[in-house]
Design a protein around this motif. Structure first.
Motif, PDB file in Angstrom:
ATOM      1  N   ALA A 384       0.831  -1.206   0.000  1.00 11.98           N
ATOM      2  CA  ALA A 384       0.000   0.000   0.000  1.00 11.98           C
ATOM      3  C   ALA A 384       0.863   1.253   0.000  1.00 11.98           C
ATOM      4  O   ALA A 384       0.584   2.225  -0.724  1.00 11.98           O
ATOM      5  CB  ALA A 384      -0.925  -0.013   1.210  1.00 11.98           C
ATOM      6  N   PHE A 385       1.931   1.251   0.785  1.00 14.38           N
ATOM      7  CA  PHE A 385       2.813   2.421   0.826  1.00 14.38           C
ATOM      8  C   PHE A 385       3.524   2.612  -0.515  1.00 14.38           C
ATOM      9  O   PHE A 385       3.721   3.738  -0.973  1.00 14.38           O
ATOM     10  CB  PHE A 385       3.847   2.263   1.941  1.00 14.38           C
ATOM     11  N   THR A 386       3.926   1.498  -1.126  1.00 12.85           N
ATOM     12  CA  THR A 386       4.592   1.592  -2.430  1.00 12.85           C
ATOM     13  C   THR A 386       3.641   2.149  -3.482  1.00 12.85           C
ATOM     14  O   THR A 386       4.000   3.044  -4.260  1.00 12.85           O
ATOM     15  CB  THR A 386       5.101   0.207  -2.867  1.00 12.85           C
ATOM     16  N   ALA A 387       2.419   1.641  -3.500  1.00 13.94           N
ATOM     17  CA  ALA A 387       1.430   2.141  -4.452  1.00 13.94           C
ATOM     18  C   ALA A 387       1.080   3.597  -4.183  1.00 13.94           C
ATOM     19  O   ALA A 387       0.637   4.313  -5.083  1.00 13.94           O
ATOM     20  CB  ALA A 387       0.175   1.280  -4.396  1.00 13.94           C
ATOM     21  N   ASP A 388       1.298   4.028  -2.935  1.00 11.07           N
ATOM     22  CA  ASP A 388       1.011   5.416  -2.563  1.00 11.07           C
ATOM     23  C   ASP A 388       2.146   6.362  -2.969  1.00 11.07           C
ATOM     24  O   ASP A 388       2.036   7.570  -2.773  1.00 11.07           O
ATOM     25  CB  ASP A 388       0.781   5.491  -1.049  1.00 11.07           C
ATOM     26  N   VAL A 394      11.851   1.965   1.413  1.00 10.90           N
ATOM     27  CA  VAL A 394      11.301   2.833   2.467  1.00 10.90           C
ATOM     28  C   VAL A 394       9.958   2.294   2.929  1.00 10.90           C
ATOM     29  O   VAL A 394       9.650   2.273   4.130  1.00 10.90           O
ATOM     30  CB  VAL A 394      11.162   4.280   1.950  1.00 10.90           C
ATOM     31  N   ALA A 395       9.138   1.850   1.973  1.00 12.08           N
ATOM     32  CA  ALA A 395       7.812   1.325   2.309  1.00 12.08           C
ATOM     33  C   ALA A 395       7.922   0.111   3.225  1.00 12.08           C
ATOM     34  O   ALA A 395       7.153  -0.027   4.188  1.00 12.08           O
ATOM     35  CB  ALA A 395       7.062   0.962   1.036  1.00 12.08           C
ATOM     36  N   ARG A 396       8.875  -0.771   2.948  1.00 13.56           N
ATOM     37  CA  ARG A 396       9.032  -1.964   3.791  1.00 13.56           C
ATOM     38  C   ARG A 396       9.459  -1.585   5.205  1.00 13.56           C
ATOM     39  O   ARG A 396       8.972  -2.159   6.182  1.00 13.56           O
ATOM     40  CB  ARG A 396      10.043  -2.920   3.157  1.00 13.56           C
ATOM     41  N   ARG A 397      10.389  -0.617   5.309  1.00 21.77           N
ATOM     42  CA  ARG A 397      10.832  -0.205   6.643  1.00 21.77           C
ATOM     43  C   ARG A 397       9.687   0.421   7.428  1.00 21.77           C
ATOM     44  O   ARG A 397       9.509   0.155   8.618  1.00 21.77           O
ATOM     45  CB  ARG A 397      12.004   0.774   6.524  1.00 21.77           C
ATOM     46  N   ARG A 398       8.902   1.284   6.784  1.00 18.36           N
ATOM     47  CA  ARG A 398       7.791   1.933   7.469  1.00 18.36           C
ATOM     48  C   ARG A 398       6.717   0.909   7.874  1.00 18.36           C
ATOM     49  O   ARG A 398       6.135   1.006   8.961  1.00 18.36           O
ATOM     50  CB  ARG A 398       7.173   3.021   6.592  1.00 18.36           C
ATOM     51  N   ALA A 399       6.472  -0.050   7.008  1.00 18.94           N
ATOM     52  CA  ALA A 399       5.478  -1.075   7.340  1.00 18.94           C
ATOM     53  C   ALA A 399       5.930  -1.897   8.545  1.00 18.94           C
ATOM     54  O   ALA A 399       5.135  -2.166   9.462  1.00 18.94           O
ATOM     55  CB  ALA A 399       5.239  -1.980   6.138  1.00 18.94           C
ATOM     56  N   ALA A 400       7.195  -2.304   8.550  1.00 15.99           N
ATOM     57  CA  ALA A 400       7.709  -3.106   9.663  1.00 15.99           C
ATOM     58  C   ALA A 400       7.680  -2.318  10.962  1.00 15.99           C
ATOM     59  O   ALA A 400       7.269  -2.831  12.010  1.00 15.99           O
ATOM     60  CB  ALA A 400       9.132  -3.569   9.357  1.00 15.99           C
ATOM     61  N   ALA A 401       8.098  -1.053  10.906  1.00 17.45           N
ATOM     62  CA  ALA A 401       8.117  -0.229  12.117  1.00 17.45           C
ATOM     63  C   ALA A 401       6.697   0.029  12.624  1.00 17.45           C
ATOM     64  O   ALA A 401       6.435  -0.022  13.832  1.00 17.45           O
ATOM     65  CB  ALA A 401       8.823   1.098  11.829  1.00 17.45           C
ATOM     66  N   GLY A 402       5.776   0.305  11.707  1.00 18.40           N
ATOM     67  CA  GLY A 402       4.404   0.570  12.116  1.00 18.40           C
ATOM     68  C   GLY A 402       3.740  -0.638  12.737  1.00 18.40           C
ATOM     69  O   GLY A 402       3.049  -0.532  13.764  1.00 18.40           O
ATOM     70  N   ARG A 443      -7.229   4.085   2.039  1.00 17.45           N
ATOM     71  CA  ARG A 443      -8.307   3.126   1.850  1.00 17.45           C
ATOM     72  C   ARG A 443      -8.499   2.811   0.372  1.00 17.45           C
ATOM     73  O   ARG A 443      -8.625   1.649  -0.027  1.00 17.45           O
ATOM     74  CB  ARG A 443      -9.611   3.657   2.453  1.00 17.45           C
ATOM     75  N   ARG A 444      -8.493   3.840  -0.460  1.00 22.47           N
ATOM     76  CA  ARG A 444      -8.660   3.626  -1.885  1.00 22.47           C
ATOM     77  C   ARG A 444      -7.477   2.846  -2.473  1.00 22.47           C
ATOM     78  O   ARG A 444      -7.641   2.008  -3.349  1.00 22.47           O
ATOM     79  CB  ARG A 444      -8.827   4.970  -2.600  1.00 22.47           C
ATOM     80  N   THR A 445      -6.292   3.132  -1.955  1.00 25.37           N
ATOM     81  CA  THR A 445      -5.110   2.408  -2.427  1.00 25.37           C
ATOM     82  C   THR A 445      -5.213   0.924  -2.082  1.00 25.37           C
ATOM     83  O   THR A 445      -4.952   0.050  -2.914  1.00 25.37           O
ATOM     84  CB  THR A 445      -3.835   3.004  -1.807  1.00 25.37           C
ATOM     85  N   VAL A 446      -5.591   0.638  -0.829  1.00 18.07           N
ATOM     86  CA  VAL A 446      -5.721  -0.759  -0.401  1.00 18.07           C
ATOM     87  C   VAL A 446      -6.791  -1.475  -1.218  1.00 18.07           C
ATOM     88  O   VAL A 446      -6.602  -2.614  -1.670  1.00 18.07           O
ATOM     89  CB  VAL A 446      -6.041  -0.820   1.108  1.00 18.07           C
ATOM     90  N   LEU A 447      -7.926  -0.820  -1.443  1.00 18.64           N
ATOM     91  CA  LEU A 447      -8.999  -1.443  -2.215  1.00 18.64           C
ATOM     92  C   LEU A 447      -8.571  -1.694  -3.657  1.00 18.64           C
ATOM     93  O   LEU A 447      -8.924  -2.716  -4.257  1.00 18.64           O
ATOM     94  CB  LEU A 447     -10.249  -0.567  -2.195  1.00 18.64           C
ATOM     95  N   LEU A 456      -0.488 -11.097  -0.771  1.00 18.57           N
ATOM     96  CA  LEU A 456       0.691 -10.932   0.079  1.00 18.57           C
ATOM     97  C   LEU A 456       1.388  -9.601  -0.169  1.00 18.57           C
ATOM     98  O   LEU A 456       2.596  -9.476   0.001  1.00 18.57           O
ATOM     99  CB  LEU A 456       1.684 -12.093  -0.105  1.00 18.57           C
ATOM    100  N   GLY A 457       0.619  -8.601  -0.550  1.00 20.41           N
ATOM    101  CA  GLY A 457       1.174  -7.270  -0.647  1.00 20.41           C
ATOM    102  C   GLY A 457       2.096  -7.044  -1.821  1.00 20.41           C
ATOM    103  O   GLY A 457       2.821  -6.069  -1.859  1.00 20.41           O
ATOM    104  N   VAL A 458       2.142  -7.893  -2.828  1.00 20.29           N
ATOM    105  CA  VAL A 458       3.010  -7.699  -3.982  1.00 20.29           C
ATOM    106  C   VAL A 458       2.296  -6.800  -4.984  1.00 20.29           C
ATOM    107  O   VAL A 458       1.203  -7.119  -5.455  1.00 20.29           O
ATOM    108  CB  VAL A 458       3.357  -9.050  -4.640  1.00 20.29           C
TER     109      VAL A 458
END
Length: 620
Positions: A384-388, A394-402, A443-447, A456-458
């Motif tokens: 979701a962060f990558t698509a955003d 960076v997206a992987r690090r932020r996801a893991a930290a969050g 939300r729109r990105t996830v949908l 699996l988030g790919v």
């Protein structure tokens, strides 16, 4: 007066008959309860009278014994009676038919008896010479320093946790069994409103006799350690409520009283202090216990067994409010229904840890809310962060930290298939969202990722997006179809009910809740059912078919039948035991199985509109 109150699980009825016979042949008066005590409603009056007229309780402590709440209520009463006399073992004898003792709580009772029934009878006769009178069930109130919190709702469904807590606080008193020689702090951990304070209060009140030096209750911001002039009276209990998240380890360690006669209990939402003593993570209430607070099954289901929400909604049901309307109110915009019922902004406290968390944690929580009730993995959040617009690293690090931050703050629950958001936390966060624009964007990105068939988030490469929906379908219809699909595939009608397991009433309530959810979803996306002629594969026609063609015939027939049987339940029989004795239960289970195919067909057709194939059988 009874000499022995024989306490045992119904599963062990055949195993205890030789013991019962040997005790009776030895001349002892033995009480046995042949009825099924209501599991989560406490001890019935007849059982309480029998205990009060008995000299000792003899527990046949098999592995199944602690799984029966009625057994635990009986054991608790006898244990506390002995505790009030100065020795918790005085009124309890234990027979352990198992090879080990780890299943026995509290720890003081692990000095267990074995041997043949005839030998045990002579031991019991010898022991009874020390206890000539019946057990006292009324204990003196504890000596409390500080102010105990007000008890909200009935205490129910937490007896195993109560015993675990007592064993953890007294592990050093049985060093040969536990290997512990000094007291260690104990933590009660869990999400907001899950019942940490309620459990600790119940323990302080019930087990106060174990702490002649007194019970000290304080909050973490102003801790009050036990006063020195009381330490000579015997062990004391120091309870520190609301230990905040993100404290330095040294600060947390300083909250634990240093005196060896003081037991420390810390109540916290944080899972980051695991290195300090023992800890117990509180789970939502089991179905039958939750029903005691929530009254209506649909309320129990909608709150996910959350005690705080159940107490509020259950009180409203008891005053005559319609359960279905209350559940629908949880999804309405504006002020939280829980706050309205409480007359206070209590839900703001539920998410204060999210509001003070780093930005990446709040974004992960928004992604989890967009996927709710589906679980979310670290890869899902990173996608979701990558698509955003973020770089993948960076997206992987932020996801893991969050995810780590939210898990540490008990706002997400880790599991084998990913992290899950509890329905009450989802409700509260939607009503206290600090940045609605950011939430809607994610939300729109996830949908869109789900609609693209992403797993699996790919993130799919350019040109790989799977377009199964007609381009004539509006974005609102796609989102409505997606929400309905997610809700439908998580229901018991699509997910198989275990054979002879689960609750038929809960299954029926789960299906009933699809009615308000479907109507609310169509309303939320401005998709109406009023059109005179609906396209056969439109969201509107599928919703109409789901409610009136599939669900209504089933619920109309089986609700009446099940309600008639439930009305015949005896007060001392648990709802689940009564349900399992119903001669029509196998037929209803078969009807539930038959319902799966039409529900799966609706979910599959919704998938052609939403573009998401999760929850459906794999092709081929």
């Amino acid at each position: 007066m009874w000499d022995v109150f024989l306490s045992y699980s119904r599963r062990d009825a055949d195993r205890i008959r030789p013991l019962h016979r040997a005790l009776a042949e030895a001349g002892l008066k033995v009480f046995t309860d042949e009825s099924a005590v209501a599991g989560f409603a406490g001890i019935s009056d007849s059982i309480r009278r029998a205990l009060a007229e008995s000299r000792v309780l003899l527990a046949y402590y098999s592995v199944g014994y602690p799984q029966r709440p009625a057994c635990q209520w009986e054991l608790t009463a006898a244990f506390l009676a002995g505790l009030s006399e100065g020795d918790p073992r005085r009124r309890v004898l234990v027979v352990n038919p198992e090879p080990g003792t780890a299943h026995i709580h509290p720890v003081e009772l692990r000095d267990t008896r074995h041997g043949r029934a005839e030998e045990l009878a002579s031991d019991v006769i010898e022991y009874l010479r020390q206890v000539p009178g019946p057990m006292p069930l009324e204990a003196e109130p504890p000596r409390v320093h500080g102010v105990l919190p007000v008890a909200v709702g009935e205490f129910t469904g937490r007896l195993p946790e109560l015993w675990w807590l007592h064993s953890a606080l007294h592990a050093q008193e049985a060093p040969l069994v536990t290997g512990r020689t000094v007291a260690r702090p104990v933590q009660l951990r869990g999400m907001p409103g899950i019942g940490k304070t309620r459990l600790a209060r119940e323990y302080a009140v019930r087990f106060g006799a174990a702490f002649p030096g007194g019970v000290y209750w304080s909050r973490a911001e102003v801790p009050r350690p036990p006063a020195g002039d009381h330490l000579g009276d015997g062990p004391s209990l120091h309870i520190v409520d609301d230990v905040p998240c993100a404290l330095p380890p040294r600060a947390v360690a300083e909250l634990a009283a240093a005196h060896p006669s003081v037991r420390t209990l810390l109540l916290t939402r944080s899972r980051a202090y695991g290195g300090l003593g023992e800890h117990l993570d509180l789970e939502p209430l089991p179905q039958e216990a939750a029903a005691v607070l929530g009254a209506a099954p649909e309320v129990v289901h909608a709150t996910g067994g959350h005690p705080g929400a159940l107490a509020l909604l259950g009180s409203a049901v008891h005053t005559g409010q319609d359960p279905t309307e209350l559940v629908a109110g949880l999804y309405e915009p504006g002020r939280s229904l829980l706050d309205l019922l409480a007359g206070d902004e209590l839900t703001a406290d539920y998410v204060r840890d999210a509001l003070t968390a780093p930005d990446e944690a709040r974004d992960v929580l928004r992604c989890a809310g967009a996927r709710f009730p589906l679980p979310m993995t670290e890869a899902d959040a990173a996608a979701a962060f990558t698509a955003d617009g973020m770089r993948p690293a960076v997206a992987r690090r932020r996801a893991a930290a969050g995810l780590a931050e939210l898990t540490a703050r008990s706002l997400l629950e880790p599991g084998p298939d990913g992290h899950r958001l509890h329905p009450v936390i989802d409700h509260v966060w939607r009503h206290h969202e600090s940045d609605p624009a950011r939430a809607e964007a994610l939300r729109r990105t996830v949908l869109s990722l789900l609609g693209a068939g992403t797993t699996l988030g790919v993130v799919p490469a350019p040109g790989e997006r799977r377009e199964t929906a007609s381009m004539a379908v509006s974005e609102a219809e796609r989102m409505a179809a997606f929400d309905l699909q997610v809700e439908l595939v998580s229901r018991i009608g699509v997910q198989t009910l275990p054979a002879d397991g689960g609750s038929l009433r809960e299954a029926l309530t789960s299906l009933y809740s699809l009615f308000p959810f479907t109507r609310d979803t169509l309303h939320r996306y401005s998709v109406g059912l009023q059109a005179p002629a609906l396209a056969p594969d439109s969201v509107q026609s599928l919703a109409d078919h789901l409610l009136n063609g599939v669900l209504r015939p089933f619920t109309t027939e089986w609700h009446a039948r099940l309600l008639d049987w439930e009305a015949r339940r005896a007060p001392d029989t648990s709802p689940l035991d009564h349900e399992r004795a119903w001669d029509q239960a196998p037929t209803m289970r078969a009807a539930l199985v038959a319902l799966q195919a039409p529900l799966q067909n609706v979910a599959a057709t919704l998938a052609t509109i939403s573009g998401a194939d999760f929850g459906l059988p794999a092709a081929g």
